[in-house]
Design a protein around this motif. Structure first.
Motif, PDB file in Angstrom:
ATOM      1  N   LEU A  44       0.842  -1.199   0.000  1.00  0.00           N
ATOM      2  CA  LEU A  44       0.000   0.000   0.000  1.00  0.00           C
ATOM      3  C   LEU A  44       0.879   1.252   0.000  1.00  0.00           C
ATOM      4  O   LEU A  44       0.552   2.251  -0.638  1.00  0.00           O
ATOM      5  N   GLU A  45       1.987   1.152   0.695  1.00  0.00           N
ATOM      6  CA  GLU A  45       2.923   2.281   0.752  1.00  0.00           C
ATOM      7  C   GLU A  45       3.363   2.674  -0.661  1.00  0.00           C
ATOM      8  O   GLU A  45       3.378   3.848  -1.041  1.00  0.00           O
ATOM      9  N   GLN A  46       3.691   1.661  -1.463  1.00  0.00           N
ATOM     10  CA  GLN A  46       4.113   1.920  -2.837  1.00  0.00           C
ATOM     11  C   GLN A  46       2.961   2.519  -3.656  1.00  0.00           C
ATOM     12  O   GLN A  46       3.137   3.501  -4.379  1.00  0.00           O
ATOM     13  N   TYR A  47       1.781   1.931  -3.516  1.00  0.00           N
ATOM     14  CA  TYR A  47       0.656   2.425  -4.313  1.00  0.00           C
ATOM     15  C   TYR A  47       0.273   3.857  -3.890  1.00  0.00           C
ATOM     16  O   TYR A  47      -0.117   4.672  -4.725  1.00  0.00           O
ATOM     17  N   PHE A  48       0.409   4.140  -2.596  1.00  0.00           N
ATOM     18  CA  PHE A  48       0.148   5.493  -2.110  1.00  0.00           C
ATOM     19  C   PHE A  48       1.035   6.483  -2.866  1.00  0.00           C
ATOM     20  O   PHE A  48       0.561   7.514  -3.353  1.00  0.00           O
ATOM     21  N   GLU A  49       2.330   6.166  -2.978  1.00  0.00           N
ATOM     22  CA  GLU A  49       3.273   7.045  -3.694  1.00  0.00           C
ATOM     23  C   GLU A  49       2.844   7.216  -5.146  1.00  0.00           C
ATOM     24  O   GLU A  49       2.801   8.326  -5.669  1.00  0.00           O
ATOM     25  N   TRP A  50       2.540   6.099  -5.794  1.00  0.00           N
ATOM     26  CA  TRP A  50       2.119   6.163  -7.196  1.00  0.00           C
ATOM     27  C   TRP A  50       0.888   7.061  -7.348  1.00  0.00           C
ATOM     28  O   TRP A  50       0.813   7.891  -8.240  1.00  0.00           O
ATOM     29  N   PHE A  51      -0.075   6.864  -6.441  1.00  0.00           N
ATOM     30  CA  PHE A  51      -1.354   7.578  -6.571  1.00  0.00           C
ATOM     31  C   PHE A  51      -1.160   9.090  -6.387  1.00  0.00           C
ATOM     32  O   PHE A  51      -1.672   9.889  -7.164  1.00  0.00           O
ATOM     33  N   VAL A  52      -0.430   9.484  -5.355  1.00  0.00           N
ATOM     34  CA  VAL A  52      -0.283  10.928  -5.105  1.00  0.00           C
ATOM     35  C   VAL A  52       0.548  11.591  -6.205  1.00  0.00           C
ATOM     36  O   VAL A  52       0.392  12.777  -6.485  1.00  0.00           O
ATOM     37  N   GLU A  53       1.404  10.796  -6.856  1.00  0.00           N
ATOM     38  CA  GLU A  53       2.185  11.364  -7.965  1.00  0.00           C
ATOM     39  C   GLU A  53       1.413  11.309  -9.290  1.00  0.00           C
ATOM     40  O   GLU A  53       1.893  11.808 -10.306  1.00  0.00           O
ATOM     41  N   GLY A  54       0.266  10.671  -9.301  1.00  0.00           N
ATOM     42  CA  GLY A  54      -0.512  10.543 -10.541  1.00  0.00           C
ATOM     43  C   GLY A  54       0.030   9.463 -11.454  1.00  0.00           C
ATOM     44  O   GLY A  54      -0.319   9.398 -12.637  1.00  0.00           O
ATOM     45  N   ASN A  55       0.885   8.579 -10.921  1.00  0.00           N
ATOM     46  CA  ASN A  55       1.461   7.493 -11.723  1.00  0.00           C
ATOM     47  C   ASN A  55       0.595   6.245 -11.678  1.00  0.00           C
ATOM     48  O   ASN A  55       1.069   5.147 -11.355  1.00  0.00           O
ATOM     49  N   VAL A  56      -0.676   6.409 -11.968  1.00  0.00           N
ATOM     50  CA  VAL A  56      -1.608   5.281 -11.987  1.00  0.00           C
ATOM     51  C   VAL A  56      -2.425   5.377 -13.273  1.00  0.00           C
ATOM     52  O   VAL A  56      -2.433   6.433 -13.918  1.00  0.00           O
ATOM     53  N   VAL A  57      -3.100   4.273 -13.628  1.00  0.00           N
ATOM     54  CA  VAL A  57      -3.838   4.309 -14.894  1.00  0.00           C
ATOM     55  C   VAL A  57      -4.914   5.401 -14.861  1.00  0.00           C
ATOM     56  O   VAL A  57      -5.561   5.614 -13.839  1.00  0.00           O
ATOM     57  N   PHE A  58      -5.019   6.098 -15.986  1.00  0.00           N
ATOM     58  CA  PHE A  58      -5.904   7.254 -16.177  1.00  0.00           C
ATOM     59  C   PHE A  58      -5.375   8.511 -15.478  1.00  0.00           C
ATOM     60  O   PHE A  58      -6.052   9.525 -15.426  1.00  0.00           O
ATOM     61  N   GLY A  59      -4.147   8.414 -14.925  1.00  0.00           N
ATOM     62  CA  GLY A  59      -3.455   9.611 -14.459  1.00  0.00           C
ATOM     63  C   GLY A  59      -3.860  10.078 -13.078  1.00  0.00           C
ATOM     64  O   GLY A  59      -4.338   9.313 -12.250  1.00  0.00           O
ATOM     65  N   SER A  60      -3.685  11.382 -12.865  1.00  0.00           N
ATOM     66  CA  SER A  60      -3.906  11.960 -11.544  1.00  0.00           C
ATOM     67  C   SER A  60      -5.395  12.070 -11.226  1.00  0.00           C
ATOM     68  O   SER A  60      -6.158  12.635 -12.022  1.00  0.00           O
ATOM     69  N   TRP A  61      -5.786  11.558 -10.057  1.00  0.00           N
ATOM     70  CA  TRP A  61      -7.179  11.726  -9.621  1.00  0.00           C
ATOM     71  C   TRP A  61      -7.540  13.215  -9.577  1.00  0.00           C
ATOM     72  O   TRP A  61      -8.640  13.613  -9.973  1.00  0.00           O
ATOM     73  N   PHE A  62      -6.609  14.007  -9.095  1.00  0.00           N
ATOM     74  CA  PHE A  62      -6.882  15.435  -8.902  1.00  0.00           C
ATOM     75  C   PHE A  62      -7.155  16.120 -10.247  1.00  0.00           C
ATOM     76  O   PHE A  62      -8.098  16.900 -10.383  1.00  0.00           O
ATOM     77  N   ASP A  63      -6.340  15.799 -11.240  1.00  0.00           N
ATOM     78  CA  ASP A  63      -6.541  16.395 -12.570  1.00  0.00           C
ATOM     79  C   ASP A  63      -7.864  15.922 -13.175  1.00  0.00           C
ATOM     80  O   ASP A  63      -8.587  16.691 -13.809  1.00  0.00           O
ATOM     81  N   HIS A  64      -8.154  14.633 -12.963  1.00  0.00           N
ATOM     82  CA  HIS A  64      -9.381  14.056 -13.526  1.00  0.00           C
ATOM     83  C   HIS A  64     -10.600  14.769 -12.936  1.00  0.00           C
ATOM     84  O   HIS A  64     -11.483  15.254 -13.657  1.00  0.00           O
ATOM     85  N   ALA A  65     -10.626  14.852 -11.594  1.00  0.00           N
ATOM     86  CA  ALA A  65     -11.784  15.461 -10.923  1.00  0.00           C
ATOM     87  C   ALA A  65     -11.890  16.944 -11.283  1.00  0.00           C
ATOM     88  O   ALA A  65     -12.970  17.444 -11.616  1.00  0.00           O
ATOM     89  N   ARG A  66     -10.786  17.637 -11.241  1.00  0.00           N
ATOM     90  CA  ARG A  66     -10.807  19.081 -11.567  1.00  0.00           C
ATOM     91  C   ARG A  66     -11.299  19.302 -13.000  1.00  0.00           C
ATOM     92  O   ARG A  66     -12.103  20.180 -13.278  1.00  0.00           O
ATOM     93  N   GLY A  67     -10.767  18.486 -13.901  1.00  0.00           N
ATOM     94  CA  GLY A  67     -11.116  18.639 -15.315  1.00  0.00           C
ATOM     95  C   GLY A  67     -12.618  18.493 -15.533  1.00  0.00           C
ATOM     96  O   GLY A  67     -13.268  19.343 -16.139  1.00  0.00           O
TER      97      GLY A  67
END
Ligand code: PPS
Length: 285
Positions: free
Chosen positions: A146-169
């Motif tokens: 989970l520690e690794q996935y946490f890093e990936w997620f906050v950096e936007g290194n997950v499929v479909f990109g950054s949650w923040f950019d997606h939601a804002r967009g």
């Protein structure tokens, strides 16, 4: 996670059923029709729950449809090879699902009157849900912790990109009358009112017993038992045997997994990225 992905316009996508050529074609050439209904989410936000609910609204609570056709055929994902081919052939008003960020969505949508529902979920729960889901998937690089996935997620290194950019967009569309924002949390807390809200938005009317049937057949338990909705048909091909789409179906599960430091890091990031948006959009706060 992005080690095993295909890339398009700086965004990583799963390695199976996606290609840059198709993503370009979808963006440039897919024709959204005025009568289409689009269901948009960042992955792990409750997409399939929303699809099931809308299908049941269309069938007036009759579960025959949701129990006889796989969910990915009822409301195909426009950005996948399978979904795109299916949608091109479909006649009449279509249900269309997508995880695409706004800047990659079919351009024709923005000139259409098609209705769109954007479902948002506490990104902390999206993160935890994603961690458990992608661990069993065969088409992305699996997180080891989970520690690794946490890093990936906050950096936007997950499929479909950054949650923040997606939601804002997508939230930039929130004042349009053909656009409805829902949250996973309001579905959990008051599904009856949420179904009524969806009906009003789509111009559908349900009798009380039809509404009850929508609630019953879209419940976590009903979906978990429905092989047309629980992704068990894809086990082996896309997922390990232990993989499950319907894991817990609760709000606030992140509290069981985040460390104090992770919770603080996430709060700070959320503040930085989302502070200028109306905070009543985020019902979990
Ligand atoms: S995907 O793979 O991106 O399409 O996944 P998605 O459907 O968006 O999200 C999966 C999470 O939604 C939960 N879910 C539900 N919760 C409550 N009620 C119902 N009926 C329901 N159906 C799906 C599912 O359990 C996943 O969340 P977690 O937190 O992992 O349980």
């Amino acid at each position: 996670m992005t080690g095993k992905c295909v890339w398009f316009e700086g965004i990583p996508f799963p390695s199976v059923d996606y290609s840059p050529e198709l993503l370009r074609e979808v963006q440039e050439s897919f024709l959204v029709k005025d009568e289409d209904v689009l269901l948009l989410t960042f992955p792990k936000s409750g997409t399939n729950w929303l699809i099931e609910t809308v299908c049941l609204i269309y069938s007036k609570g009759d579960p025959k449809w949701v129990q006889s056709e796989p969910i990915w055929d009822r409301s195909p994902w426009v950005e996948t090879k399978h979904g795109y081919e299916l949608l091109k052939e479909k006649e009449g008003p279509r249900l269309i699902s997508s995880h695409l960020p706004v800047q990659l969505f079919p351009k024709s949508f923005f000139k259409s009157k098609a209705k769109m529902i954007y479902l948002i979920r506490n990104p902390r729960d999206v993160l935890v849900s994603g961690y458990f889901f992608w661990r069993s998937a065969k088409f992305v690089k699996r997180p080891q912790s989970l520690e690794q996935y946490f890093e990936w997620f906050v950096e936007g290194n997950v499929v479909f990109g950054s949650w923040f950019d997606h939601a804002r967009g997508w939230m930039s569309m929130r004042d349009k009358e053909n656009f409805l924002i829902l949250s996973y949390e309001e579905m959990k807390w008051d599904m009856r009112s949420t179904v009524e809200k969806i009906c009003q938005f789509l111009g559908k009317k349900l009798e009380p017993e039809e509404l009850n049937s929508v609630l019953k057949n879209s419940s976590f338990q009903a979906m978990k038992e429905n092989s047309m909705s629980n992704y068990s048909l894809l086990k082996g091909q896309y997922f390990e045997e232990n993989g499950q789409l319907l894991r817990k179906g609760v709000t606030g599960d992140w509290r069981n997994y985040f460390t104090v430091a992770q919770a603080e890091t996430f709060d700070k990031l959320f503040q930085e990225k989302m502070a200028d948006l109306p905070q009543d959009l985020f019902l979990w706060k």
